[in-house]
Structures are given as structure tokens and as C-alpha cells.
Scaffold this motif. Sequence first.
Motif, PDB file in Angstrom:
ATOM      1  N   GLU A 252       0.830  -1.197   0.000  1.00  0.00           N
ATOM      2  CA  GLU A 252       0.000   0.000   0.000  1.00  0.00           C
ATOM      3  C   GLU A 252       0.868   1.251   0.000  1.00  0.00           C
ATOM      4  OE1 GLU A 252      -3.587   2.115   2.524  1.00  0.00           O
ATOM      5  OE2 GLU A 252      -1.879   1.285   3.604  1.00  0.00           O
ATOM      6  N   LEU A 253       1.935   1.230   0.761  1.00  0.00           N
ATOM      7  CA  LEU A 253       2.802   2.398   0.845  1.00  0.00           C
ATOM      8  C   LEU A 253       3.496   2.678  -0.488  1.00  0.00           C
ATOM      9  CD1 LEU A 253       4.243   1.614   4.363  1.00  0.00           C
ATOM     10  CD2 LEU A 253       2.796   3.569   3.787  1.00  0.00           C
ATOM     11  N   ILE A 254       3.901   1.631  -1.183  1.00  0.00           N
ATOM     12  CA  ILE A 254       4.501   1.807  -2.510  1.00  0.00           C
ATOM     13  C   ILE A 254       3.491   2.433  -3.471  1.00  0.00           C
ATOM     14  CG2 ILE A 254       5.474   0.606  -4.510  1.00  0.00           C
ATOM     15  CD1 ILE A 254       6.502  -1.511  -2.433  1.00  0.00           C
ATOM     16  N   PHE A 255       2.265   1.912  -3.443  1.00  0.00           N
ATOM     17  CA  PHE A 255       1.231   2.463  -4.331  1.00  0.00           C
ATOM     18  C   PHE A 255       0.948   3.928  -4.000  1.00  0.00           C
ATOM     19  CE2 PHE A 255      -3.093   3.468  -5.578  1.00  0.00           C
ATOM     20  CZ  PHE A 255      -3.124   3.011  -6.892  1.00  0.00           C
ATOM     21  N   ASP A 256       0.779   4.225  -2.722  1.00  0.00           N
ATOM     22  CA  ASP A 256       0.462   5.595  -2.334  1.00  0.00           C
ATOM     23  C   ASP A 256       1.615   6.552  -2.636  1.00  0.00           C
ATOM     24  OD1 ASP A 256      -2.020   4.812  -1.490  1.00  0.00           O
ATOM     25  OD2 ASP A 256      -1.533   4.780   0.642  1.00  0.00           O
ATOM     26  N   LEU A 257       2.840   6.072  -2.507  1.00  0.00           N
ATOM     27  CA  LEU A 257       3.995   6.898  -2.846  1.00  0.00           C
ATOM     28  C   LEU A 257       3.973   7.273  -4.326  1.00  0.00           C
ATOM     29  CD1 LEU A 257       6.736   7.983  -1.596  1.00  0.00           C
ATOM     30  CD2 LEU A 257       7.772   5.963  -2.624  1.00  0.00           C
ATOM     31  N   LEU A 258       3.667   6.282  -5.169  1.00  0.00           N
ATOM     32  CA  LEU A 258       3.586   6.551  -6.612  1.00  0.00           C
ATOM     33  C   LEU A 258       2.368   7.395  -6.953  1.00  0.00           C
ATOM     34  CD1 LEU A 258       4.773   3.079  -7.818  1.00  0.00           C
ATOM     35  CD2 LEU A 258       5.728   5.236  -8.597  1.00  0.00           C
ATOM     36  N   LEU A 259       1.284   7.195  -6.220  1.00  0.00           N
ATOM     37  CA  LEU A 259       0.086   7.995  -6.462  1.00  0.00           C
ATOM     38  C   LEU A 259       0.331   9.459  -6.120  1.00  0.00           C
ATOM     39  CD1 LEU A 259      -2.949   7.887  -7.231  1.00  0.00           C
ATOM     40  CD2 LEU A 259      -3.438   7.500  -4.800  1.00  0.00           C
ATOM     41  N   ALA A 260       1.040   9.695  -5.029  1.00  0.00           N
ATOM     42  CA  ALA A 260       1.265  11.066  -4.570  1.00  0.00           C
ATOM     43  C   ALA A 260       2.404  11.765  -5.301  1.00  0.00           C
ATOM     44  CB  ALA A 260       1.534  11.065  -3.064  1.00  0.00           C
ATOM     45  N   PHE A 261       3.455  11.023  -5.643  1.00  0.00           N
ATOM     46  CA  PHE A 261       4.661  11.661  -6.173  1.00  0.00           C
ATOM     47  C   PHE A 261       5.046  11.181  -7.573  1.00  0.00           C
ATOM     48  CE2 PHE A 261       4.828  11.982  -1.585  1.00  0.00           C
ATOM     49  CZ  PHE A 261       5.079  13.334  -1.422  1.00  0.00           C
ATOM     50  N   GLY A 262       4.285  10.231  -8.105  1.00  0.00           N
ATOM     51  CA  GLY A 262       4.456   9.823  -9.491  1.00  0.00           C
ATOM     52  C   GLY A 262       3.343  10.419 -10.337  1.00  0.00           C
ATOM     53  N   GLY A 263       2.865   9.649 -11.315  1.00  0.00           N
ATOM     54  CA  GLY A 263       1.767  10.110 -12.154  1.00  0.00           C
ATOM     55  C   GLY A 263       2.237  10.588 -13.512  1.00  0.00           C
ATOM     56  N   PRO A 264       1.305  11.018 -14.352  1.00  0.00           N
ATOM     57  CA  PRO A 264       1.646  11.470 -15.704  1.00  0.00           C
ATOM     58  C   PRO A 264       2.702  12.561 -15.693  1.00  0.00           C
ATOM     59  CG  PRO A 264      -0.728  11.229 -15.466  1.00  0.00           C
ATOM     60  CD  PRO A 264      -0.149  11.050 -14.093  1.00  0.00           C
ATOM     61  N   GLY A 265       3.700  12.390 -16.563  1.00  0.00           N
ATOM     62  CA  GLY A 265       4.775  13.358 -16.664  1.00  0.00           C
ATOM     63  C   GLY A 265       5.891  13.142 -15.663  1.00  0.00           C
ATOM     64  N   ARG A 266       5.765  12.117 -14.815  1.00  0.00           N
ATOM     65  CA  ARG A 266       6.802  11.833 -13.825  1.00  0.00           C
ATOM     66  C   ARG A 266       7.388  10.442 -14.066  1.00  0.00           C
ATOM     67  NH1 ARG A 266       5.215  14.753  -8.088  1.00  0.00           N
ATOM     68  NH2 ARG A 266       4.876  16.820  -8.999  1.00  0.00           N
ATOM     69  N   VAL A 267       8.596  10.217 -13.531  1.00  0.00           N
ATOM     70  CA  VAL A 267       9.380   9.044 -13.900  1.00  0.00           C
ATOM     71  C   VAL A 267       9.806   8.265 -12.654  1.00  0.00           C
ATOM     72  CG1 VAL A 267      11.502   8.229 -15.015  1.00  0.00           C
ATOM     73  CG2 VAL A 267      10.243  10.177 -15.990  1.00  0.00           C
ATOM     74  N   LEU A 268       9.605   6.950 -12.709  1.00  0.00           N
ATOM     75  CA  LEU A 268      10.147   6.024 -11.716  1.00  0.00           C
ATOM     76  C   LEU A 268      11.359   5.335 -12.318  1.00  0.00           C
ATOM     77  CD1 LEU A 268       9.937   4.217  -9.080  1.00  0.00           C
ATOM     78  CD2 LEU A 268       8.668   2.603 -10.522  1.00  0.00           C
ATOM     79  N   LEU A 269      12.483   5.378 -11.611  1.00  0.00           N
ATOM     80  CA  LEU A 269      13.674   4.646 -12.027  1.00  0.00           C
ATOM     81  C   LEU A 269      13.654   3.298 -11.321  1.00  0.00           C
ATOM     82  CD1 LEU A 269      17.262   6.143 -12.249  1.00  0.00           C
ATOM     83  CD2 LEU A 269      16.818   3.756 -11.757  1.00  0.00           C
ATOM     84  N   ASP A 270      13.623   2.217 -12.103  1.00  0.00           N
ATOM     85  CA  ASP A 270      13.495   0.851 -11.596  1.00  0.00           C
ATOM     86  C   ASP A 270      14.731   0.058 -12.032  1.00  0.00           C
ATOM     87  OD1 ASP A 270      12.149  -1.197 -10.288  1.00  0.00           O
ATOM     88  OD2 ASP A 270      11.079  -1.845 -12.087  1.00  0.00           O
TER      89      ASP A 270
END
Length: 360
Positions: free
Chosen positions: A90-108
Motif C-alpha cells: 500500500e505504501l509503494i502504491f500511495d507513494l507513486l500515487l502522490a509523487f508519481g503520475g503522468p509526466g513523472r518518472v520512476l527509475l526501476d
Amino acid sequence: MAGKEPLSLRDDFVGIEPYDPGLCVQDVVLSANENSFGMPAEVRAAVLSAVSEVAFERYPDPLADALREDIAAWHGTDRRRVIVGNGGDELIFDLLLAFGGPGRVLLDCPPTFSIYALYAKLTGTEVCSIVRDADDFSLDQAAIEAAAANADIVMLTSPNNPTGTLVDPAWVASLAGLARGIVVVDEAYIEFAEEDASCVALFDACPNLVILRTFSKAYALAGVRCGYLLAPEAVVRGIAAVRQPYSVDAVSQAIARTVVAHRDAYRPTIEAIKRQRERLSNGLREIEGVTVWPSEGNFLLVRMPRARDVYERLRDDFSILVRDFSGAPFLKDCLRISVGAPEENDRVLSAVALLRKELS
């Protein structure tokens, strides 16, 4: 009269497969990196007492403030820099929901926990993948440093699932200074690693560092679903704004608080798992055709010919369930085997040795 067609799935979600851990009923379950030793007897007694006092008719503390206080005291920080979730997922999802999203990038950095990329897709976050070395699964630090300048969230995992590899805290500190956004270190399995492996000591010095922890693994609470983040106050506020209300129930909060208070009781079990990890690793290495990578988690990544057949035979003929990664990207012919109790590990070693002879 013909019924109406059901509402169709949104276009960008078509083709997404549900997360499937491959669980099924077997005598020996070593597929989910659970703590097969379970909860120490003294902790179980304390947990049952704590649960008996829960006011089931009342909603839980929305942000689990008492548990946050306990965790903050444990790690020498402030409650405002701690947030609790319904498991690390849940924390991973909420982190991406709050600080990711369209126009933003996750480095994996694959191969790694597949949930990161899945949740990135669900939140409309672009994924930049820096693939690990094919031989030892080490990180391409130079490539990550270059990409971090354009990433909003850098996701590192230590020990990494499923490879068992660590990240160097000194390098994480350097990377945090270079990164444009948040650097997350998922330490779900850190209790099984060497003592100086954690990045918690960097927390005060790195204002963009986020550390994920869970009670599911070392603390034998996989069935409870409770994890937490150590994070900058702004990150905690952002996640609090988007999270589901009351996501951590009162029972989970009571159990987690009890475990935090009794965490030292788990040390003998954790040390026993480390010893069994070494024994299982050495035993598997003695079997012809089996490659075992060093691991700092409570699991081993192994490669062998006809790994899919071995997985199926372990499941169907020996009632042993491991995790099949043989068809996953970058993990051809690989299985992940959780470290179990001594008798479980004995069964694995015996069965794999027999199957390698039969299938070679």
C-alpha cells in the motif's frame, strides 16, 4: 432481451494481469519469503493479550499515531517522519500515487519486485529501467546516477527481491545528493542482512531519502499486513493525503505495537534463519547443475536446467511450493526458494537432488 455488455476496462489497463504470487496448498510452502519459524511464544502471548483489549466497535486511529510514536522511538526520529500502511504494498502504491503520475518518472532496476512497475503503470508513471548485471545482478551505478537526474522516484531494494543483493549505503548517500527527486530504499528483508547494511543511518543527512520497512518477513506478520515508511515530513503528508482512510485496522495496530515492544525476542529466530540460509545454499551448490547466488535475504535465487519442470515436480510430487521465475525477464531457468525451518530445507535438498538426477 439481451443484456447489456459490462462496462469495459479503461484502455490503458487492458492487458494488465493481476498480481499472482502462485500460492497453493502444499505441505511445505517456501514461495513467499515468510518466516517459517513463526512468532516467538512470548510474543504470541503478548499479542493475544493486546488483541483482547481492542475496541472492535470503534474505528481505528486513522494514522496509527501510537504505532508511529513507537516506530519513531525505535529508529531515533520524529513521528512526523513515519507513516504506517497496510503492508509495504500500500505504501509503494500511495507513494507513486502522490509523487508519481503522468509526466513523472520512476527509475526501476530489474530484475526486482514486480510491484514497482505494476503500480507505476496503474498510477500513470513512466518507468525508466536500468537492468542489473546478467551475471551477479549488481547495479549499474553510473547509469543509475545519470538517470537519477531525470527521475522523480528512484527505487532501490536492499536486499533485492529476488536476487538477495544489497546496495551500498555510502553509494546511496552519494546518489541521494545527485537525484532530482526521492530515493526510496525498500528494506523489507534488511533484518536478515549484515548489521551495517541498512540505510537508516543516512536518514537525517539525506533529506530526500525514504526507507521502507515491513513486519511481514522477519517479524512473522505476513498475515497481518503492516509496514511503514521513514520519510521526510513532506512525503508523509503527501501519502497521508491520498491514502485510503482507516487502511490499517485496530487489530493490526495493536499487534504491530506489541511486536515493536518485543522485537528483541526475534533475534534468535533471525539468526537461525541466517544459519539455515547458509546450510540450504551450501547443500544446493553441491547438486550438479545448480547455481546459487549469494543472498542477504531469507531466500535464495537458484538456476538449473529445466527449472519449470523442477518447480512443477516439487509441487505435484513432493508437496513443496517454491517461486517459479523461470519465464520472467532476466531470470531464465531461475527459481526462488525461501529459507524454511530445518526439516523443510531437508525436504527441498532431498527433492531437488533427486529431480536433477531424473531430469538431467
